[in-house]
Design a protein around this motif. Structure first.
Motif, PDB file in Angstrom:
ATOM      1  N   VAL A  92     -13.762   2.686   0.660  1.00 55.97           N
ATOM      2  CA  VAL A  92     -12.934   3.877   0.442  1.00 55.97           C
ATOM      3  C   VAL A  92     -11.607   3.756   1.184  1.00 55.97           C
ATOM      4  N   LEU A  93     -11.659   3.306   2.441  1.00 60.56           N
ATOM      5  CA  LEU A  93     -10.427   3.163   3.217  1.00 60.56           C
ATOM      6  C   LEU A  93      -9.516   2.093   2.627  1.00 60.56           C
ATOM      7  N   LEU A  94     -10.103   1.010   2.099  1.00 59.84           N
ATOM      8  CA  LEU A  94      -9.294  -0.045   1.491  1.00 59.84           C
ATOM      9  C   LEU A  94      -8.586   0.467   0.241  1.00 59.84           C
ATOM     10  N   ILE A  95      -9.318   1.197  -0.594  1.00 58.16           N
ATOM     11  CA  ILE A  95      -8.704   1.752  -1.804  1.00 58.16           C
ATOM     12  C   ILE A  95      -7.613   2.750  -1.433  1.00 58.16           C
ATOM     13  N   ALA A  96      -7.871   3.572  -0.410  1.00 52.47           N
ATOM     14  CA  ALA A  96      -6.857   4.531   0.033  1.00 52.47           C
ATOM     15  C   ALA A  96      -5.609   3.811   0.538  1.00 52.47           C
ATOM     16  N   ALA A  97      -5.800   2.682   1.248  1.00 53.56           N
ATOM     17  CA  ALA A  97      -4.651   1.919   1.743  1.00 53.56           C
ATOM     18  C   ALA A  97      -3.852   1.326   0.586  1.00 53.56           C
ATOM     19  N   ILE A  98      -4.557   0.829  -0.438  1.00 56.18           N
ATOM     20  CA  ILE A  98      -3.864   0.265  -1.604  1.00 56.18           C
ATOM     21  C   ILE A  98      -3.055   1.342  -2.318  1.00 56.18           C
ATOM     22  N   LEU A  99      -3.655   2.515  -2.500  1.00 59.60           N
ATOM     23  CA  LEU A  99      -2.928   3.609  -3.146  1.00 59.60           C
ATOM     24  C   LEU A  99      -1.763   4.082  -2.283  1.00 59.60           C
ATOM     25  N   GLY A 100      -1.949   4.060  -0.955  1.00 61.32           N
ATOM     26  CA  GLY A 100      -0.842   4.425  -0.076  1.00 61.32           C
ATOM     27  C   GLY A 100       0.322   3.456  -0.210  1.00 61.32           C
ATOM     28  N   TYR A 101       0.003   2.162  -0.323  1.00 60.62           N
ATOM     29  CA  TYR A 101       1.060   1.163  -0.520  1.00 60.62           C
ATOM     30  C   TYR A 101       1.760   1.383  -1.850  1.00 60.62           C
ATOM     31  N   TRP A 102       0.976   1.690  -2.879  1.00 63.35           N
ATOM     32  CA  TRP A 102       1.575   1.948  -4.192  1.00 63.35           C
ATOM     33  C   TRP A 102       2.501   3.157  -4.132  1.00 63.35           C
ATOM     34  N   GLY A 103       2.068   4.217  -3.422  1.00 64.33           N
ATOM     35  CA  GLY A 103       2.927   5.381  -3.282  1.00 64.33           C
ATOM     36  C   GLY A 103       4.204   5.057  -2.529  1.00 64.33           C
ATOM     37  N   TRP A 104       4.086   4.227  -1.484  1.00 65.29           N
ATOM     38  CA  TRP A 104       5.289   3.810  -0.755  1.00 65.29           C
ATOM     39  C   TRP A 104       6.219   3.021  -1.663  1.00 65.29           C
ATOM     40  N   TYR A 105       5.645   2.139  -2.467  1.00 61.40           N
ATOM     41  CA  TYR A 105       6.461   1.315  -3.362  1.00 61.40           C
ATOM     42  C   TYR A 105       7.184   2.179  -4.386  1.00 61.40           C
ATOM     43  N   GLU A 106       6.471   3.177  -4.924  1.00 64.00           N
ATOM     44  CA  GLU A 106       7.060   4.002  -5.970  1.00 64.00           C
ATOM     45  C   GLU A 106       8.062   5.010  -5.420  1.00 64.00           C
ATOM     46  N   LEU A 107       7.770   5.620  -4.271  1.00 59.36           N
ATOM     47  CA  LEU A 107       8.566   6.740  -3.787  1.00 59.36           C
ATOM     48  C   LEU A 107       9.588   6.360  -2.724  1.00 59.36           C
ATOM     49  N   ILE A 108       9.334   5.268  -1.988  1.00 62.02           N
ATOM     50  CA  ILE A 108      10.243   4.894  -0.904  1.00 62.02           C
ATOM     51  C   ILE A 108      11.004   3.615  -1.260  1.00 62.02           C
ATOM     52  N   ARG A 109      10.259   2.535  -1.470  1.00 57.20           N
ATOM     53  CA  ARG A 109      10.928   1.298  -1.867  1.00 57.20           C
ATOM     54  C   ARG A 109      11.553   1.464  -3.240  1.00 57.20           C
ATOM     55  N   SER A 110      10.824   2.110  -4.126  1.00 61.67           N
ATOM     56  CA  SER A 110      11.306   2.524  -5.436  1.00 61.67           C
ATOM     57  C   SER A 110      11.552   1.359  -6.390  1.00 61.67           C
ATOM     58  N   PRO A 111      11.023   1.474  -7.611  1.00 56.57           N
ATOM     59  CA  PRO A 111      11.316   0.469  -8.635  1.00 56.57           C
ATOM     60  C   PRO A 111      12.627   0.736  -9.359  1.00 56.57           C
ATOM     61  N   TYR A 112      13.341   1.782  -8.927  1.00 62.61           N
ATOM     62  CA  TYR A 112      14.564   2.147  -9.632  1.00 62.61           C
ATOM     63  C   TYR A 112      15.772   1.416  -9.045  1.00 62.61           C
ATOM     64  N   LEU A 113      16.792   1.265  -9.850  1.00 64.84           N
ATOM     65  CA  LEU A 113      17.985   0.535  -9.446  1.00 64.84           C
ATOM     66  C   LEU A 113      18.665   1.208  -8.259  1.00 64.84           C
ATOM     67  N   SER A 114      19.240   0.386  -7.381  1.00 67.13           N
ATOM     68  CA  SER A 114      19.918   0.923  -6.197  1.00 67.13           C
ATOM     69  C   SER A 114      21.112   1.786  -6.577  1.00 67.13           C
ATOM     70  N   HIS A 115      21.760   1.469  -7.691  1.00 71.03           N
ATOM     71  CA  HIS A 115      22.913   2.246  -8.148  1.00 71.03           C
ATOM     72  C   HIS A 115      22.499   3.445  -9.000  1.00 71.03           C
TER      73      HIS A 115
END
Length: 252
Positions: free
Chosen positions: A111-134
């Protein structure tokens, strides 16, 4: 013979509550996304994003409810294990020994591993972001037809599709989409780009001609280009040697 019920008590009640909530939440998320992904996969190509929106917001919650129930059941069934040795009774108590339960280490780690993976995905989507810098950027596209080839009479007969990663969008034709360069006819169009990806392409379909495609040679997270790229013919073999070039600009 008198039978005495053996009460079951769980150790670490706070951790039990946290793991139970995580299990239920992960089950809901898994069911939600799994059902939405299944609907999208069965529906086929989604040109305007309508299928994905409907699958996620209209059908996905049904899978979320099923996943929530499944997550709770999995926690109760596999997350708690009964201790083999009963807990000794207190000296002042005359009750029978209690057989306690404890958290299952493999289940908790999963459960903790899955939660960590989803947390990383959320960071990627909302913070690192797949959207263009411009942010949103405009791709200006021009097509140059071979000498002697005429333009369609109506804009509806011109179909320009831009592929960005796994997403597709139809390019917009401005009122002055009919252009020319010397004696050669040309088509002007534009579309918006917003995602980081190295896979971009544009295709053009005209009446009486096969669809032709060109790669858009840009970095994953590009900057605006100073001007138009060189003219290039399509990679697909076609008797109509239509050429394309592009320019990228920022919307701000």
């Amino acid at each position: 013979m008198v039978r005495t019920a053996i009460p079951i008590r769980a150790t670490n009640p706070d951790m039990r509550l946290i793991l139970g909530l995580l299990s239920a939440l992960l089950g809901a998320l898994a069911g939600w996304f799994a059902l939405a992904a299944l609907v999208i996969a069965l529906a086929g190509p989604d040109r305007d994003g309508g299928i994905a929106m409907g699958a996620f917001f209209d059908i996905g919650p049904i899978g979320g409810v099923v996943g929530l129930i499944a997550g709770i059941w999995l926690f109760v069934r596999f997350g708690l294990v009964r201790n083999a040795t009963p807990q000794p009774p207190a000296e002042t108590s005359d009750t029978t020994p209690h057989r306690t339960t404890r958290l299952s280490a493999p289940f908790a780690l999963t459960v903790l591993l899955i939660a960590a993976i989803l947390g990383y995905w959320g960071w990627y989507e909302l913070i690192r972001s797949p959207y263009l810098s411009h942010g949103y950027m405009t791709l200006h596209i021009e097509f140059r037809l071979p000498a002697g080839m005429t333009l369609p009479d109506k804009a509806e007969d011109v179909h320009i599709e831009v592929e960005e990663a796994t997403r597709y969008a139809n390019a917009d034709l401005p009122p002055n989409w009919r252009a020319h360069e010397g004696e050669r006819k040309a088509i002007i169009a534009s579309t918006s780009l917003s995602y980081k990806t190295r896979h971009r392409a544009v295709s053009l379909t005209l009446p009486g001609s096969p669809t032709q495609s060109w790669p858009i040679d840009l970095p994953s997270d590009p900057d605006p280009t100073p001007g138009f790229s060189p003219w290039r013919v399509a990679g697909d073999p076609s008797p109509a040697k239509i050429e394309m070039h592009f320019r990228l600009s920022a919307d701000h």
